[in-house]
Design an enzyme around this catalytic site. Structure first.
Site, short mmCIF file in Angstrom:
data_model
loop_
_atom_site.label_atom_id
_atom_site.label_comp_id
_atom_site.label_asym_id
_atom_site.label_seq_id
_atom_site.Cartn_x
_atom_site.Cartn_y
_atom_site.Cartn_z
N LYS A 38 0.74 -1.25 0.04
CA LYS A 38 0.19 -0.03 -0.04
C LYS A 38 0.99 1.36 -0.01
CE LYS A 38 -0.83 0.29 5.04
NZ LYS A 38 -1.32 -1.03 5.83
N ARG A 133 -8.27 -1.12 16.70
CA ARG A 133 -8.64 -0.54 15.31
C ARG A 133 -9.78 -1.64 15.00
NH1 ARG A 133 -4.25 0.30 10.34
NH2 ARG A 133 -5.14 -1.71 9.72
C1 LIG Z 1 -0.74 -1.90 6.46
C2 LIG Z 1 -1.19 -2.87 6.89
C3 LIG Z 1 0.01 -4.07 7.19
C4 LIG Z 1 1.32 -3.86 6.89
O1 LIG Z 1 1.85 -3.16 7.77
P1 LIG Z 1 3.40 -2.77 8.09
O2 LIG Z 1 3.63 -2.21 9.34
O3 LIG Z 1 3.78 -2.02 6.83
O4 LIG Z 1 4.21 -3.92 7.97
C5 LIG Z 1 -0.66 -5.20 7.65
N1 LIG Z 1 -1.81 -5.47 7.96
C6 LIG Z 1 -2.84 -4.58 7.76
C7 LIG Z 1 -4.22 -5.13 7.98
C8 LIG Z 1 -2.53 -3.40 7.30
O5 LIG Z 1 -3.33 -2.23 7.13
#
Ligand SMILES: *Cc1c(COP(=O)(O)O)cnc(C)c1O
Length: 359
Positions: A38, A133
């Site tokens: 992302k 969250r």
């Molecule tokens: C962005 C995201 C991740 C990845 O997180 P990082 O800290 O970049 O490894 C994993 N799971 C969810 C649900 C996310 O939104």
């Protein structure tokens, strides 16, 4: 003429190395990796190197990013890591193979859309583990699972949780043990076995690599650790990983010898901060054409010899410690996650992916 600035230079060889290293370290412990794209705006080139490095799927929070990677023919399982919007479920079943869910209304609509599209869609149920969250409260898990199992064209892929995102709650033996317990209870309650128990994100690496018992956790979703080579609880560099796969290159537009302290009557600056007051002596003060519209200036690490003084929408002010900088000269800064996110989503920043570091 040199290349356009500001630009984000991406060494995909370093990203591939990082992904390969994490896939192998976690693989030895029975944990698969979902590579999360992302923060790269769903870059097909980056998804492709993650895939080549052995990730078991590509995750992204935005269905638009997943659509882009599917259309670019990245050959992977795609996981939507944010809860689907009710208004986008058609795209979700068309482009993503699996999505993370916590709402019955959305699950119902996913089933209808998947049936119309003649596709099977996997549901991962998110469990609230204390970070507050997304996620179902554990007592509601079994009912949601039954609903998925009763829904045409949906299958229950597993359960997952997300920590250290909102509440800053660290993954540890206790909450990961609890997730394992929920998985086992759920299997008993609904009589199916779960394929994936996804314990979290880059904040889980300390726990996963520390030698503690992993229970049933068999997947992590990793973005920042693959891309920037750091775990995210303390932002420590991970041993053997590259922390400089991304460089933000900016160009000098003013280079002067000026006082280090502003003069006149002091009020607020454009961004509400008071300008840094130096010792009053002159300094080599330079302006680079890079600002808050291009990145998060607080998240930049300057190259040796430059000190960041501050930033506005379009200007980055730096002190040059080793003499004047030439007008038009280029300087590379290392972005943190926040600066990278802003850079990849800014229309002003050009992206250049190249393989500098061989596999
Ligand atoms: C962005 C995201 C991740 C990845 O997180 P990082 O800290 O970049 O490894 C994993 N799971 C969810 C649900 C996310 O939104």
């Amino acid at each position: 003429m040199s290349a356009v600035t500001p630009r984000l230079e991406i060494d995909i060889g370093k990203i591939e190395h990082n992904a390969r290293s994490l896939v192998s370290q976690l693989g030895e412990r029975g944990i698969s990796v979902t590579g999360v794209t992302k923060v790269t705006l769903g870059s097909p080139a980056i998804a492709e190197v993650m895939r080549r490095a052995g990730v078991k799927g590509i995750g992204d929070s935005r269905i638009a990013n997943i659509r882009k990677m599917v259309n670019a023919r990245v050959n992977s399982t795609f996981v939507l890591t944010r809860l689907p919007l009710l208004s986008e479920v058609d795209d979700v079943v068309n482009y993503a193979d699996i999505s993370f869910n916590s709402e019955r209304d959305v699950i119902a609509q996913l089933s209808i859309s998947a049936r119309l599209a003649e596709r099977q869609h996997g549901v991962m149920l998110m469990v609230e583990m204390g970070d507050l969250r997304e996620g179902l409260m554990p007592k509601d898990l079994a009912d949601a699972a039954r609903m998925v199992l009763d829904s045409p064209n949906l299958f229950l892929r597993g359960i997952g949780c997300n920590l250290a995102c909102y509440g800053g709650i660290a993954p540890d033996a206790q909450n990961m043990g609890a997730l394992t317990g929920y998985a086992t209870e759920l299997e008993k309650a609904v009589g199916v076995s779960l394929h994936t128990i996804s314990g979290g994100n880059s904040a889980n690496l300390d726990w996963a690599l520390s030698g503690s018992r992993l229970g049933r956790i068999n997947n992590l979703r990793l973005g920042e650790s693959i891309l920037l080579g750091r775990e995210t609880l303390h932002r420590k560099a991970l041993p053997g990983l590259h922390t400089d796969a991304f460089r933000l290159v900016a160009e000098v537009i003013e280079s002067k010898h000026k006082p280090s302290r502003s003069w006149g009557q002091h009020a607020q600056s454009a961004f509400g901060t008071l300008p840094d007051a130096g010792n009053g002596g002159d300094m080599h003060r330079c302006i680079l054409a890079l600002g808050r519209q291009d990145c998060d200036p607080e998240g930049l690490t300057p190259p040796a010899g430059l000190r960041i003084l501050g930033a506005s929408s379009d200007h980055l002010l730096v002190e040059s410690l080793n003499g004047p900088l030439a007008i038009g000269s280029e300087h590379s800064f290392l972005p943190d996650y926040s600066a990278l996110l802003r850079a990849t989503t800014s229309p002003y920043v050009h992206q250049i992916s190249q393989r500098v570091t061989p596999r």
